[in-house]
Enzyme design. Structure first.
Site, PDB file in Angstrom:
ATOM      1  N   ASP A 109       1.817 -14.215  17.573  1.00  0.00           N
ATOM      2  CA  ASP A 109       2.855 -15.165  17.956  1.00  0.00           C
ATOM      3  C   ASP A 109       2.251 -16.548  18.097  1.00  0.00           C
ATOM      4  O   ASP A 109       1.171 -16.712  18.695  1.00  0.00           O
ATOM      5  CB  ASP A 109       3.513 -14.777  19.293  1.00  0.00           C
ATOM      6  CG  ASP A 109       4.624 -13.755  19.116  1.00  0.00           C
ATOM      7  OD1 ASP A 109       5.185 -13.682  18.015  1.00  0.00           O
ATOM      8  OD2 ASP A 109       4.910 -13.014  20.077  1.00  0.00           O
ATOM      9  N   ASP A 150       4.260  -6.839  13.908  1.00  0.00           N
ATOM     10  CA  ASP A 150       4.214  -8.222  14.371  1.00  0.00           C
ATOM     11  C   ASP A 150       3.355  -8.286  15.628  1.00  0.00           C
ATOM     12  O   ASP A 150       3.825  -8.015  16.738  1.00  0.00           O
ATOM     13  CB  ASP A 150       5.628  -8.725  14.657  1.00  0.00           C
ATOM     14  CG  ASP A 150       5.639 -10.195  15.068  1.00  0.00           C
ATOM     15  OD1 ASP A 150       4.558 -10.789  15.202  1.00  0.00           O
ATOM     16  OD2 ASP A 150       6.742 -10.741  15.253  1.00  0.00           O
ATOM     17  N   SER A 168       0.885  -1.167   0.000  1.00  0.00           N
ATOM     18  CA  SER A 168       0.000   0.000   0.000  1.00  0.00           C
ATOM     19  C   SER A 168       0.915   1.207   0.000  1.00  0.00           C
ATOM     20  O   SER A 168       2.047   1.134   0.487  1.00  0.00           O
ATOM     21  CB  SER A 168      -0.905   0.056   1.234  1.00  0.00           C
ATOM     22  OG  SER A 168      -1.862  -0.977   1.241  1.00  0.00           O
ATOM     23  N   ASP A 200      10.736  -2.799  18.871  1.00  0.00           N
ATOM     24  CA  ASP A 200      10.684  -3.526  17.607  1.00  0.00           C
ATOM     25  C   ASP A 200       9.227  -3.779  17.255  1.00  0.00           C
ATOM     26  O   ASP A 200       8.618  -4.747  17.730  1.00  0.00           O
ATOM     27  CB  ASP A 200      11.436  -4.860  17.720  1.00  0.00           C
ATOM     28  CG  ASP A 200      12.939  -4.675  17.781  1.00  0.00           C
ATOM     29  OD1 ASP A 200      13.436  -3.731  17.131  1.00  0.00           O
ATOM     30  OD2 ASP A 200      13.606  -5.452  18.482  1.00  0.00           O
TER      31      ASP A 200
END
Length: 796
Positions: free
Chosen positions: A347, A344, A272, A529
Site C-alpha cells: 500500500d 495485495d 503462471s 479480500d
C-alpha cells in the site's frame, strides 16, 4: 523476471573486442572459466564428504551425510555454474550496481537503497529460527569455500575488472526480497489509478477501464471447498466509504515519474500455471501435478535443476542460484508447485507533511521522520549520497524521483509492504517443505511463509491432493480497498494479518482436481479480500477444459499436452467481433480474404500460424482505443475492449457500438498493413528473447544473447506474452515440471537456456531448443547417467 537492461560502456569492452578479433580471443575467454567437476576438492567448513554428480544435461545431484552439508555443496555447485548471476543478483538487492556499472545504474540503486531490501534481508536473517539460520550459514560457507580455491572467474568479472567479495547471509536472503518485488503488482496498479484520477478520470470510469474480475470467472477454491474447510469463518463485508484522495497535476507528475522508475526494475508478470489431478481422474489411479511459473526470460536461466539427498531429505526440482532450497519440486513422499497469488500486500500512503517538512501527522499528532544516509559508490564517477526518510508506514519512496521546477507539489508517498517487515522466515518454509512427509507437515512448513504469496498445489504418494495459499495478508481498515493510495493519517491503517487458520486451503476436493493460473483464488463467501485484481481467467478455463475432456483417463502425456497448449481463448472472445464487422467494412479484397481466414482459424497460436500473427497485430491495434484518455499508447484490458465493441464507448467516434465497430475495422486494416498485407508465420515475428543483464546491449551480445521462434499469446496455457510494438517475448515459462506420483522417477522438468552461465560452456544453451519444442528432462533421483563426479572433502 524481466532482467535489467543497462548499457555497459568503457574501456574493458573495447579491449575485449580487440582480443576477440585476434586468434587468441577464444582461448582468452575459455581459459580458467570451466569449473572442475571431476575428482576431489578439499574445502573448509564441510563436516563430511559430499558427492556432487552431474548428468550430461548438467542437472546436479548432491549426496550428503547431513542436511547442512547438502546446502554447503549446493552453494559450491551454484557458484561453479552461476557465480556471475549470483554476484549480479546480490548487487541488485544491495543497491550496489553502480560500483561496477557506473552512472547508468545510479537511479536504480537509489530506489533499491531507499526501499531497503538489503536491510530487510539482514533483519530477516537475525530473526530466523536456528535451523534455517544454520542452513543459510552452511550455504554461505560453501560459496566462500569455493571462492577461496581461487577459481577462474566468469567473463563478466574480467570485463568489469573486479573480483567477488566473500558472501554474507544477507546476500542469500536479499534475492528472495527482490523476487517478492517482481511478484507484487499492487504498487504499480495503485500508481496507475492515482495517475488516472489526477488526469480527471473518475473512479467509476476507472472501474470500466480496469474492470473487476468477472463474476462468473473460475476461482481456485470453490464454494464447496469453503464448507470442507471448517476453520474458514463466514464473510463479513464492510460497506464503509473510503475517504477519497483528490490528486491533481502534482500527483500526476509524481505517479508518472514513479511508474517510469518502476519500469527499470523487475516487472510483475501475472502469469503462471499449476494444477493437480487426483487418482480418480487419471489412468494410473495416482495423482498428477504440473507447474510452470512464468517469469522473465534472461541469460542465464533464473532456475537451476538440482537434487539434494541427505538423511533428512531427498528432494529434486528447481533451485534458485543464491538460495539453499528446492523451491519447486518433489521429494520421496510429496510433490508441490507454485503460482503467484497476486495478493495485495503493498500500500502507498499519502502523508500529511508538517510545515517544516521534517515530519508528518498521524491521528492529529506530529511524528518525525527517521532518516538514514546511503552512499552510492559510482565506478568512474563521484559517489552519490542520499538521505532516506522512513515513516511508520515505511520508506518514503516518492523521494527517489526529482520532479524539479516549482510546479504544483504532491504529498510524499510511503510504501507499506509485508516484505519489509522485521521478521520474514520464508526461507524456513521452503527448507521445511523439502523435508515434509505428508499434508500435515507440508502445512506446518508453510506457517513460516510471508511473501511473495503463492498458490501451492500439493500431491503425495498416499493419493492425496491439496491446495493452500500462505502469506501475510493485510487486514485493512474499513473503506480502504488497497486499489488506490491511502491517507497516511491513521484512518486507513492495517489492522493485522489474516490468521493462518483462515488461509485459503483444501484437501481432496470432491471434483478431484485443483487449477490455479493467477485467476481469483477465493470464491464468494470467503471472508477476506486477498486482492481485488486478478489475471484474466483464460488459462485457468483452458486447463480445466482439457482436464475434464480426459476425465478418468488423464495420463502424463496428456498433462504434457496441456502444458504445451497454445489455443488462444482471447481469440475466442474476439471472434464474434470479427463476425459483426462484416465483409463490407473491409477496405479491399485482401482484407476480406484475411477476415475469412481468421474466422476459419481454430485459435491455435502455433509459431507456424499466419492467422496468429494477424490476430496479434489486430489486438494490438484495438488496444490503442483508450490511448488519449489514459495517456498510455496501449491499454491491454480485453474486457474493457469487448464491452466497448459490444456497447459503445466514449473513446469511439461516435461513442456507440457502430462507432466502436468502425474503430475495430480500422484496427484490422492497420494490423494487416503492419505486414504489408501478407502476415508471416507467427514465430517469425514472435521471438522469445534471452538477454544478458550487462552484455545484452553491447557488441558482445552475439556471444551471450539468444532468441527463438515461439507461439502463444498472453491467454494461452503455454503462455507467449509480447510487446505490442515489436512482438518480442521477454517473459514466459521459466521452468516446467510434471510430477507423476504413480511413477515418480518418470517425472519431468526443464528450463530454458542451460545449467551453466558460461557462454562458452556446452551447457550454456543446450536446453533452449528442448524447452522451445516441448521436450523435457527426466526428474530422477536414481538411475540417471553420470557424466562427472566431484567429491568434496573437509579441508584441514
Amino acid at each position: 523476471m524481466r532482467v535489467f537492461r543497462w548499457v555497459l560502456y568503457g574501456l574493458a569492452g573495447v579491449v575485449l573486442l580487440a582480443v576477440l578479433a585476434g586468434c587468441g580471443g577464444y582461448l582468452y575467454l575459455r581459459a580458467d572459466t570451466a569449473p572442475e567437476t571431476d575428482g576431489e576438492l578439499a574445502l573448509e567448513g564441510l563436516e563430511r564428504p559430499v558427492e556432487v554428480e552431474r548428468e550430461p544435461s548438467g542437472v546436479v545431484h548432491v549426496r550428503a551425510q547431513s542436511e547442512n552439508d547438502a546446502y554447503f555443496a549446493l552453494g559450491v555447485a551454484h557458484a561453479q555454474d552461476r557465480l556471475w548471476q549470483m554476484e549480479f543478483q546480490r548487487r541488485v538487492g544491495a543497491g550496489r550496481l553502480s560500483e561496477v556499472l557506473g552512472e547508468a545504474t545510479v537511479e536504480e540503486d537509489r530506489f533499491l537503497r531507499t526501499v531497503g531490501f538489503y536491510r530487510a534481508a539482514g533483519s530477516a536473517y537475525r530473526t530466523l529460527p536456528p535451523e534455517s539460520r544454520a542452513a543459510v550459514d552452511a550455504y554461505v560457507e560453501g560459496v566462500n569455500a569455493y571462492l577461496e580455491t581461487e577459481p577462474g572467474l566468469p567473463v563478466e568479472f574480467r570485463l568489469l575488472g573486479f573480483e567477488p567479495e566473500p558472501w554474507r547471509a544477507e546476500d542469500v536472503l536479499v534475492w528472495a526480497k527482490i523476487m517478492s518485488l517482481d511478484l507484487s503488482a499492487n504498487y504499480e496498479a495503485e500508481l496507475t489509478r492515482y495517475r488516472l484520477l489526477a488526469r480527471g478520470v473518475g473512479r467509476e470510469r476507472i472501474e470500466t477501464l480496469l474492470p473487476p474480475y468477472p463474476e462468473d470467472g473460475p476461482t481456485v477454491l470453490r464454494e464447496e471447498d469453503l464448507r470442507e474447510n471448517s476453520e474458514t469463518p463466514e464473510a463479513e463485508r464492510s460497506e464503509a466509504a473510503a475517504r477519497d484522495l483528490a490528486p491533481g497535476r502534482g500527483e500526476e507528475r509524481l505517479a508518472e515519474a514513479l511508474l517510469a522508475n518502476r519500469k527499470s526494475l523487475p516487472r510483475s508478470l501475472e502469469a503462471s500455471n499449476n494444477w493437480v489431478v487426483g487418482g480418480e481422474l487419471t489412468r494410473s489411479g495416482e495423482p498428477l501435478l504440473a507447474d510452470d511459473p512464468h517469469l522473465g526470460l534472461g541469460v542465464p536461466s533464473l532456475w537451476y535443476l538440482a537434487h539434494l539427498q541427505s538423511p533428512e531429505q531427498d528432494a529434486v526440482g528447481a533451485t534458485l542460484p543464491g538460495l539453499p532450497a528446492v523451491v519447486i519440486g518433489r521429494n520421496d513422499r510429496i510433490a508441490w508447485g507454485v503460482t503467484n497469488v497476486g495478493a495485495d500486500v503493498q500500500d502507498l500512503y499519502a502523508l500529511e507533511e508538517t510545515p517544516d517538512g521534517e515530519g508528518y501527522v498521524v491521528d492529529g499528532e506530529e511524528r518525525r521522520y527517521a532518516t538514514r544516509t546511503e552512499t552510492i559508490e559510482v565506478d568512474g564517477g563521484e559517489s552519490v549520497e542520499i538521505e532516506v526518510r522512513e515513516s511508520d508506514y515505511g520508506p518514503v519512496v516518492s523521494d527517489v524521483v526529482d520532479l524539479g521546477g516549482d510546479e504544483e507539489t504532491a504529498p510524499p508517498l510511503a510504501l507499506r509492504w509485508t516484505t519489509l517487515d522485521e521478521e520474514d522466515p520464508t526461507i524456513e518454509a521452503f527448507r521445511r517443505i523439502g523435508l515434509a512427509r505428508d499434508w500435515r507437515e507440508f502445512n506446518e512448513a508453510l506457517e513460516s511463509y510471508v511473501a511473495p504469496s503463492q498458490n501451492f498445489v500439493y500431491a503425495d504418494v498416499e493419493g492425496n491432493i491439496g491446495y493452500v495459499a500462505p502469506g501475510r495478508f493485510p487486514l485493512r481498515a474499513e473503506g480502504h480497498t488497497g486499489l488506490y493510495p491511502a491517507r497516511g493519517d491513521g484512518s486507513q491503517d492495517w489492522e493485522g494479518y489474516v490468521p493462518a487458520a483462515e488461509w485459503p486451503r483444501v484437501l481432496n476436493p470432491e471434483r478431484g482436481y485443483i487449477v490455479s493460473a493467477n485467476n481469483r483464488a477465493t470464491p464468494e463467501g470467503y471472508p477476506h479480500d486477498l486482492a481485488l485484481e486478478w489475471a484474466e481467467p483464460y488459462r485457468a478455463e483452458r486447463i480445466e477444459e482439457r482436464i475434464l475432456a480426459k476425465s478418468g483417463d488423464l495420463t502424463r502425456r496428456d498433462t504434457v499436452a496441456i502444458q504445451q497448449d497454445q489455443t488462444s481463448l482471447l481469440f475466442r472472445d474476439f471472434r464474434p467481433v470479427l463476425e459483426r464487422l462484416g465483409a463490407d467494412r473491409m477496405p479491399d479484397g485482401n482484407a476480406r480474404e484475411w477476415r475469412e481466414r481468421l474466422l476459419r482459424w481454430d485459435g491455435d497460436a502455433d509459431e507456424g500460424s499466419e492467422e496468429a500473427a494477424l490476430f496479434a497485430a489486430w489486438y494490438a491495434e484495438l488496444s490503442r482505443l483508450a490511448a488519449e484518455e489514459t495517456g498510455e499508447p496501449f491499454w491491454d484490458e480485453p474486457r474493457y475492449l469487448l464491452r466497448a465493441l459490444r456497447e459503445g464507448d466514449p473513446n469511439c467516434e461516435p461513442a456507440t457500438e457502430e462507432g466502436c465497430l468502425a474503430f475495430a475495422a480500422e484496427a484490422f486494416a492497420a494490423g494487416l498493413d503492419r505486414f504489408e498485407g501478407d502476415p508471416p508465420e507467427w514465430g517469425e515475428e514472435h521471438r522469445a528473447t534471452f538477454t544478458h543483464p550487462v552484455l545484452g546491449e553491447t557488441p558482445l551480445s552475439r556471444l551471450t544473447d539468444r532468441e527463438v521462434a515461439f507461439g502463444g499469446d498472453d491467454s494461452t496455457v503455454n503462455v507467449g506474452p509480447y510487446d505490442f510494438r515489436s512482438f518480442a517475448m521477454e517473459s514466459g515459462p521459466s521452468y516446467r515440471h510434471i510430477v507423476d506420483l504413480g511413477e515418480p522417477e518418470e517425472s519431468l522438468f526443464v528450463h530454458p537456456m542451460g545449467q551453466s552461465g558460461n557462454p562458452l560452456s556446452p551447457r550454456f544453451d543446450d536446453l533452449l531448443e528442448p524447452w522451445r519444442t516441448g521436450e523435457y528432462l527426466a526428474m530422477r533421483t536414481e538411475g540417471y547417467e553420470v557424466e562427472s563426479n566431484l567429491v568434496l572433502r573437509p579441508g584441514d
